[in-house]
Design a protein around this motif. Structure first.
Motif, short mmCIF file in Angstrom:
data_model
loop_
_atom_site.label_atom_id
_atom_site.label_comp_id
_atom_site.label_asym_id
_atom_site.label_seq_id
_atom_site.Cartn_x
_atom_site.Cartn_y
_atom_site.Cartn_z
N PHE A 1 -8.16 -9.90 2.57
CA PHE A 1 -8.25 -8.69 1.74
C PHE A 1 -7.65 -7.50 2.49
O PHE A 1 -6.93 -6.68 1.91
CB PHE A 1 -9.71 -8.40 1.38
CG PHE A 1 -10.28 -9.32 0.34
CD1 PHE A 1 -10.28 -8.95 -0.99
CD2 PHE A 1 -10.81 -10.54 0.69
CE1 PHE A 1 -10.80 -9.78 -1.97
CE2 PHE A 1 -11.34 -11.40 -0.28
CZ PHE A 1 -11.33 -11.02 -1.60
N LEU B 1 -4.38 -5.43 1.02
CA LEU B 1 -4.54 -4.03 0.64
C LEU B 1 -3.70 -3.11 1.53
O LEU B 1 -3.13 -2.12 1.06
CB LEU B 1 -6.01 -3.63 0.72
CG LEU B 1 -6.88 -4.20 -0.42
CD1 LEU B 1 -8.35 -4.10 -0.08
CD2 LEU B 1 -6.58 -3.47 -1.73
N GLN B 2 -3.60 -3.44 2.83
CA GLN B 2 -2.80 -2.61 3.73
C GLN B 2 -1.32 -2.67 3.35
O GLN B 2 -0.63 -1.66 3.30
CB GLN B 2 -3.01 -3.06 5.18
CG GLN B 2 -2.48 -2.07 6.22
CD GLN B 2 -0.99 -2.22 6.47
OE1 GLN B 2 -0.49 -3.34 6.64
NE2 GLN B 2 -0.27 -1.12 6.50
N TYR C 1 -6.80 2.15 1.91
CA TYR C 1 -7.41 1.26 0.94
C TYR C 1 -8.04 0.03 1.61
O TYR C 1 -9.03 -0.53 1.12
CB TYR C 1 -6.39 0.84 -0.12
CG TYR C 1 -6.04 1.99 -1.04
CD1 TYR C 1 -6.78 2.23 -2.19
CD2 TYR C 1 -5.01 2.87 -0.73
CE1 TYR C 1 -6.49 3.29 -3.03
CE2 TYR C 1 -4.70 3.95 -1.55
CZ TYR C 1 -5.45 4.15 -2.70
OH TYR C 1 -5.15 5.21 -3.52
N ALA C 2 -7.46 -0.38 2.75
CA ALA C 2 -8.06 -1.49 3.49
C ALA C 2 -9.42 -1.07 4.04
O ALA C 2 -10.41 -1.83 3.95
CB ALA C 2 -7.13 -1.92 4.63
N ALA D 1 -11.96 -1.01 1.30
CA ALA D 1 -12.47 -2.35 0.98
C ALA D 1 -13.61 -2.74 1.91
O ALA D 1 -14.59 -3.37 1.49
CB ALA D 1 -11.34 -3.37 1.08
#
Length: 552
Positions: free
Chosen positions: A158, A162-163, A170-171, A174
């Motif tokens: 994830f 996201l990165q 955003y990472a 999460a």
């Protein structure tokens, strides 16, 4: 699987899984974020490793206080929820690109972890005090430990996606969402907790909290400030006059002095019958510092190895799958810059100010010339932080095998004692470093990239060492500690882990000072072999203490 265990177990398992999802997602990208020149803080390897080491050291220092507060004043539910919310908020704030916000976010994670980590483990143990579950305790903790590693395994996928797709912020978000899900799951299980979350209150045998504050916390804070402010001899190599390499390292080491002195005084002031058990524990604490120092290089030096020295290029079906899942990114090759610079950024002075400018992706620095792409062509590289899923992946695979191995030995009445398991854990961990020494040799000291299978093999071996040592540590503390200072001795285990974590940061910060990377790993091998030899020398005495206490 769940039916023969307390009804609270699935909730605690899932809560811990999501909490570890957030923590290990953050750890997997932390140093990469700090070193990113464009979207991070453009830190050098030394700066990033030093901050990483200090961070993970403090993360393992606060559980001592968090456990005491929950035991005596807040109770477990309140402590776990508050701790989880603090950590979740900290992860969200890490994505805000501001150095002050980063430090505030780290503080929230450090304090929050202190309230969450020890208390959810203690709460689980509370359910296995009931007669019907007593013989299932080890199995319950194995299931719980599996939850930790399931979260640690899946989170990096994830984080990578996201990165690559949206960026660092955003990472980190999460990770925060994962933590908040863990808190929600924990609250949903409330009806199954009964009175097990209630505080124990202050017992007659407990050391008063004011003594802990006055004789441990206050002296540590004072010594830490002294370590931060005091300076050694300034030289050309050390213009700032740091004593141990950096402000934070100086402060941390100085802060540990009164704590170590305090634990030493426990031994000298102990009753005659308690002296040997306390001495045995303090010996084990000292030895495992070196294990954690090398083991925790996974988030720093070994992350750097995956980033710069591992062949991460993918093609064909793998490329299609990884690109589709956003687990790989396209990197363009520019010939005119790859031969000019030996780093991912160039340090230069502009109008008297030091600036760092991006010159080329560091990945191409040590790709063999016959394997370099055409000028302007792009290649697909799997995300560096995916390498952080190798260790928890091995834990998931190997835990049942190690448990079965010891069960088999137990049935033959040949199961080794807990100190013996720790000694062999150190030896096996030392052997894992030899894998990396061979990897450096295969890559001609970093001038060529090597296969990811070297990292897989290294993590595989050290994971066996971890499974021999880490669960045994907590077990031996609970078995040997005098009843009136069990919490303090458990704090000693976390303290040794904390010092080991800081040592890992110090070791990793030296990475760029070694022209021959084999020397870096030989140092690590030497530290672990020293710890192994010391443990085997002391083994006879340690086993004697265990027998005197009537435990194995």
């Amino acid at each position: 699987m769940w039916k023969s265990h307390p009804k609270a177990l699935p909730y605690l398992f899932l809560s811990e899984m999501w909490e570890r999802f957030g923590y290990y997602l953050m750890i997997g990208i932390f140093t990469l974020y700090l070193k990113d020149v464009e979207a991070g803080f453009a830190m050098t390897e030394k700066e990033a490793s030093d901050l990483y080491g200090t961070f993970i050291a403090l993360v393992f220092l606060t559980p001592f206080i968090g456990g005491l507060v929950a035991d005596r004043y807040w109770g477990y539910k309140k402590s776990i929820v508050i701790g989880g919310l603090m950590m979740g908020a900290g992860y969200f704030m890490m994505g805000i690109h501001d150095i002050t916000m980063l430090y505030i976010a780290m503080t929230l994670v450090i304090v929050g972890n202190g309230f969450f980590k020890p208390n959810i483990s203690t709460l689980l143990g509370n359910f296995y005090t009931e007669e019907q579950y007593k013989d299932k305790k080890d199995e319950g903790y194995n299931i719980f430990y599996m939850g930790i590693n399931v979260g640690a395994f899946i989170c990096n996928f994830f984080g990578a996606a996201l990165q690559i797709l949206l960026g660092w912020q955003y990472a980190f978000m999460a990770a925060g969402i994962g933590m908040f899900i863990g808190v929600v799951v924990f609250i949903l299980g409330t009806k199954h907790y009964g009175n097990k979350t209630e505080k124990k209150g202050v017992q007659a045998s407990d050391m008063p909290f004011w003594k802990i504050v006055m004789f441990i916390l206050v002296p540590s804070a004072v010594f830490g400030i002294i370590g931060w402010l005091i300076k050694g001899v300034t030289t050309e190599a050390n213009p700032n006059g740091y004593i141990f390499g950096s402000d934070s390292t100086d402060a941390f080491i100085f802060a540990c002095i009164p704590v170590i002195f305090f634990y030493g005084s426990l031994y000298f002031k102990a009753k005659t019958e308690d002296k040997r058990p306390i001495g045995a524990l303090l010996t084990i604490f000292a030895v495992v510092i070196l294990f954690w120092g090398v083991f925790k290089l996974n988030g720093s030096a070994l992350n750097t190895w995956a980033d710069r020295y591992t062949d991460r290029e993918i093609t064909g079906t793998t490329q299609t799958v990884f690109n589709g899942l956003k687990l790989a990114k396209e990197v363009e090759y520019k010939k005119d810059t790859v031969e000019l610079y030996d780093s991912s950024f160039r340090i230069q002075k502009v109008d008297g100010e030091v600036q760092k400018t991006v010159d080329y992706p560091v990945y191409f620095r040590n790709v063999a010339k016959d394997k370099l792409p055409e000028e302007g062509a792009s290649v697909s590289l799997w995300a560096t932080n995916l390498s952080q899923s190798i260790n928890p992946g091995w834990v998931i695979i190997l835990t049942p095998l190690v448990v079965a191995f010891f069960t088999f030995l137990r049935s033959r009445k040949k199961e080794p004692s807990t100190p013996t398991k720790i000694a062999f854990g150190l030896l096996i961990s030392a052997l894992s470093v030899l894998v990396m020494i061979a990897a450096v040799n295969m890559g001609a000291n970093g001038s060529e990239k090597v296969s990811v299978w070297w990292l897989v093999a290294n993590y595989g071996v050290i994971t066996i060492g971890e499974l021999f040592l880490s669960p045994m540590g907590l077990s031996v503390v609970s078995k040997l500690s005098p009843t009136n200072i069990t919490s303090l001795m458990m704090g000693g285990w976390f303290l040794s882990t904390s010092i080991g974590n800081k040592l890992s940061g110090v070791l990793a910060s030296l990475w760029d000072t070694y022209d021959n990377k084999q020397d870096f790993f030989w140092i690590n091998f030497g530290l672990l072999m020293f710890a192994t030899l010391l443990m085997f020398i002391l083994l006879k005495q340690l086993n004697k203490v265990m027998q005197e206490k009537g435990i194995h």
